[in-house]
Design a protein around this motif. Structure first.
Motif, short mmCIF file in Angstrom:
data_model
loop_
_atom_site.label_atom_id
_atom_site.label_comp_id
_atom_site.label_asym_id
_atom_site.label_seq_id
_atom_site.Cartn_x
_atom_site.Cartn_y
_atom_site.Cartn_z
N HIS A 116 2.34 22.14 24.02
CA HIS A 116 2.89 22.05 25.37
C HIS A 116 4.37 21.69 25.38
CE1 HIS A 116 2.15 17.78 24.58
NE2 HIS A 116 2.80 17.46 25.69
N TRP A 117 4.93 21.35 24.23
CA TRP A 117 6.34 21.03 24.13
C TRP A 117 7.17 22.18 23.55
CZ3 TRP A 117 9.98 18.36 26.12
CH2 TRP A 117 9.78 17.06 26.60
N HIS A 118 6.53 23.19 22.96
CA HIS A 118 7.28 24.24 22.27
C HIS A 118 8.32 24.91 23.17
CE1 HIS A 118 3.96 25.02 19.01
NE2 HIS A 118 4.45 23.78 19.00
N CYS A 119 7.92 25.23 24.38
CA CYS A 119 8.79 26.01 25.26
C CYS A 119 10.09 25.28 25.57
CB CYS A 119 8.05 26.34 26.56
SG CYS A 119 9.05 27.24 27.77
N LEU A 120 10.00 24.09 26.10
CA LEU A 120 11.20 23.36 26.50
C LEU A 120 12.10 23.08 25.30
CD1 LEU A 120 9.76 20.83 29.10
CD2 LEU A 120 11.00 22.95 29.54
N GLN A 121 11.51 22.68 24.19
CA GLN A 121 12.33 22.33 23.03
C GLN A 121 12.98 23.55 22.40
OE1 GLN A 121 9.39 20.08 20.83
NE2 GLN A 121 10.01 18.15 21.77
N MET A 122 12.26 24.67 22.38
CA MET A 122 12.86 25.89 21.82
C MET A 122 14.01 26.38 22.70
SD MET A 122 12.65 29.43 22.53
CE MET A 122 13.08 30.91 21.64
N ILE A 123 13.81 26.37 24.01
CA ILE A 123 14.87 26.82 24.93
C ILE A 123 16.07 25.89 24.83
CG2 ILE A 123 15.50 27.09 27.35
CD1 ILE A 123 12.65 28.10 27.86
N ASP A 124 15.84 24.59 24.80
CA ASP A 124 16.95 23.63 24.69
C ASP A 124 17.69 23.80 23.36
OD1 ASP A 124 16.48 22.55 27.18
OD2 ASP A 124 15.36 20.82 26.44
N ALA A 125 16.95 24.07 22.30
CA ALA A 125 17.57 24.27 20.99
C ALA A 125 18.46 25.50 20.99
CB ALA A 125 16.51 24.37 19.90
N MET A 148 10.64 32.00 26.74
CA MET A 148 11.16 31.77 25.39
C MET A 148 11.79 33.03 24.80
SD MET A 148 7.97 29.35 24.19
CE MET A 148 8.58 28.60 22.68
N VAL A 149 11.21 34.18 25.10
CA VAL A 149 11.83 35.43 24.68
C VAL A 149 13.19 35.60 25.34
CG1 VAL A 149 11.65 37.95 24.80
CG2 VAL A 149 9.65 36.60 24.15
N LYS A 150 13.27 35.32 26.63
CA LYS A 150 14.54 35.43 27.34
C LYS A 150 15.59 34.49 26.76
CE LYS A 150 12.56 36.77 31.83
NZ LYS A 150 12.35 36.35 33.24
N ALA A 151 15.16 33.28 26.40
CA ALA A 151 16.11 32.31 25.86
C ALA A 151 16.66 32.75 24.52
CB ALA A 151 15.43 30.95 25.73
N GLY A 152 15.77 33.26 23.65
CA GLY A 152 16.24 33.73 22.35
C GLY A 152 17.28 34.82 22.47
N ARG A 153 17.06 35.71 23.45
CA ARG A 153 17.99 36.82 23.65
C ARG A 153 19.28 36.35 24.34
NH1 ARG A 153 13.45 41.18 25.82
NH2 ARG A 153 12.53 41.63 23.76
N HIS A 427 4.57 18.74 35.06
CA HIS A 427 4.55 17.48 35.80
C HIS A 427 5.74 16.60 35.39
CE1 HIS A 427 0.32 18.23 37.08
NE2 HIS A 427 0.22 18.81 35.90
N ASN A 428 5.81 15.44 36.01
CA ASN A 428 6.77 14.40 35.62
C ASN A 428 8.23 14.85 35.70
OD1 ASN A 428 4.38 12.93 34.89
ND2 ASN A 428 4.41 13.93 32.89
N GLY A 429 8.51 15.78 36.63
CA GLY A 429 9.88 16.21 36.83
C GLY A 429 10.36 17.30 35.89
N TYR A 430 9.49 17.79 35.03
CA TYR A 430 9.87 18.85 34.08
C TYR A 430 9.69 20.22 34.72
CZ TYR A 430 9.88 15.41 30.27
OH TYR A 430 10.16 14.35 29.46
N ALA A 431 10.50 21.17 34.30
CA ALA A 431 10.40 22.55 34.76
C ALA A 431 10.98 23.48 33.71
CB ALA A 431 11.14 22.75 36.09
N ILE A 432 10.47 24.68 33.63
CA ILE A 432 11.03 25.66 32.72
C ILE A 432 12.40 26.07 33.24
CG2 ILE A 432 10.75 27.97 31.73
CD1 ILE A 432 7.74 27.65 32.04
N PRO A 433 13.44 26.03 32.42
CA PRO A 433 14.78 26.36 32.90
C PRO A 433 14.86 27.81 33.40
CG PRO A 433 14.87 25.28 30.76
CD PRO A 433 13.43 25.58 31.02
N ALA A 434 15.66 28.02 34.42
CA ALA A 434 15.92 29.37 34.91
C ALA A 434 16.79 30.10 33.90
CB ALA A 434 16.61 29.31 36.27
N LEU A 435 16.40 31.31 33.54
CA LEU A 435 17.12 32.07 32.52
C LEU A 435 17.54 33.42 33.05
CD1 LEU A 435 14.73 31.14 29.59
CD2 LEU A 435 17.12 30.42 29.78
#
Length: 435
Positions: A116-125, A148-153, A427-435
């Motif tokens: 459940h943490w992969h997405c946010l951490q990969m995008i932030d990285a 995550m695909v969008k972030a990598g690109r 939850h807890n104020g987290y959201a997938i970043p807009a890409l």
């Protein structure tokens, strides 16, 4: 929406981008030359299990060095720092992964945290300019995988997903034999994981957060709950808040090769049946017994898993079987063989594995980073997303109890209950970043 072997030729370019598997098989360190190279500085986030194994595989490459570790469990962090120090490797420790990403002493990161943490951490990285080796499954929902695909690109980073079987020679050889047509028409592909070591998880009461654990950070976007040891560290796999059970734990490995062998992309429909048949009263949420059928135009892919049993198909506790009119090819992590259908073809005796997939996969990542060439990756982010989404579809079919139909153009199932499960609940104020 239909994808068959017949129309595959017309869409081969798109498939190559999705599955990301090359046609050559380099040795683990074939890219190494006598010319000195700048060392790639590695930071690792989540180092209790596979993250630690991934890091150590990468550090076998002479052009790498570890400079930073991060874990929300200080007990684990201190243990790993001490272990590296015993090998003459001095690193800086972090409790917050964003502090590690801000470090100028880190070029690439390993992400080995719960799903459940992969997405946010990969995008932030990626946003921080780091290349990424991220554990499978890529994401914990269909929407996460797409992001995550969008972030990598967008950030133009090298992203390898930890499906290391894609780097093993015997798996590639097996797929090559399937593609040769020698098995005849293939109507059914079975993929399975029978896990005899998986015993019942006894129900335990909630308890205080262990000393040294930043539990709020561990939960991250998951629903706020009291600490329970059953949901922590390795056992997180069996709870929907954090992962998808054996379907996404082992399924992404086995089903990945089922699709590669059949040159298949999107199924016409998915249906699943199973439940907690072995351990109905234990603490786990995900099914301990499951059968899932992915329908294509002229063949089916079937997934099976069962906890507490090792007696899987063909006497193997895991594997993939391509069942053709002339014979059946069976492959798993030990090797592959062809079992003829009566006298319709010659048998192929067992071809034993000859290499270490994880070491090869790590070396493949480093080569791509050094050459700044995503096309070299054996499992780029697009390929990891493809199989993670495929496995998520199986779980959605199980959780809804329905036969579901994916609309590739609209990215939904046209079913309200199923469509709700496309996106992970943050939850807890987290959201997938807009890409």
């Amino acid at each position: 929406m239909k994808n068959t072997r017949r129309n595959f030729i017309r869409t081969s370019a798109a498939f190559t981008a999705a599955v990301g598997i090359g046609t050559t098989m380099p040795s683990a360190f074939s890219m190494i030359t006598d010319k000195p190279k700048k060392k790639i500085r590695i930071g690792a986030i989540g180092i209790n299990g596979m993250g630690w194994a991934d890091l150590n595989a990468i550090l076998k490459h002479p052009d790498t060095e570890c400079t930073a570790l991060c874990d929300v469990d200080k007990n684990v962090l201190d243990k790993r720092i001490k272990e590296l120090a015993g090998r003459g490797i001095k690193v800086k420790g972090y409790g917050n992964y964003k502090d590690l990403l801000a470090s100028k002493d880190v070029d690439a990161v390993v992400i080995g945290t719960p799903d459940h943490w992969h997405c946010l951490q990969m995008i932030d990285a990626c946003a921080a300019g780091k290349d990424v080796y991220v554990e499978k499954p890529l994401g914990n929902s269909i929407t996460e995988c797409e992001a995550m695909v969008k972030a990598g690109r967008k950030y133009d980073r090298i992203v390898q997903v930890g499906q290391w079987q894609r780097s093993q020679k015997h798996f590639r050889d097996a797929v090559g034999f399937v593609h040769s047509g020698k098995l005849g028409e293939i109507r059914l592909v079975k993929a399975w994981a029978y896990q005899g070591w998986m015993k019942s998880i006894p129900v335990k009461p909630d308890s205080p957060v262990p000393d040294g654990v930043d539990y709020d950070s561990w939960l991250g976007p998951a629903e706020k709950r009291p600490f329970n040891p059953n949901r922590f560290h390795f056992e997180f796999r069996w709870f929907w808040d954090y992962a998808g059970g054996l379907m996404t734990d082992w399924g992404v490995h086995m089903l990945d090769y089922a699709l590669l062998g059949m040159k298949a992309t999107t199924p016409k429909s998915i249906m699943a049946s199973g439940g907690k048949f072995a351990y109905p009263d234990d603490a786990a949420e995900t099914p301990d017994t499951l059968t899932t059928v992915f329908e294509f135009d002229d063949f089916n892919v079937q997934w099976e898993h069962a906890n507490g049993i090792d007696g899987g198909p063909y006497g193997r506790n895991h594997g993939v079987a391509f069942i053709g009119n002339k014979g059946t090819l069976v492959v798993n992590r030990d090797g592959w063989e062809v079992i003829p259908e009566k006298d319709r073809m010659e048998a192929v005796p067992f071809q034993k594995k000859v290499d270490d997939g994880l070491d090869l996969h790590a070396a493949n990542f480093i080569e791509a980073v050094q050459k700044r060439d995503k096309s070299l990756l054996n499992c780029p982010v697009e390929a990891g997303a493809h199989i993670a989404v495929f496995s998520q579809m199986g779980n959605i079919a199980y959780r809804t109890g329905k036969k579901i139909y994916w609309d590739e153009a609209k990215k939904n199932f046209h079913d309200g209950e199923a469509d709700k499960l496309i996106t992970a609940s943050y939850h807890n104020g987290y959201a997938i970043p807009a890409l």
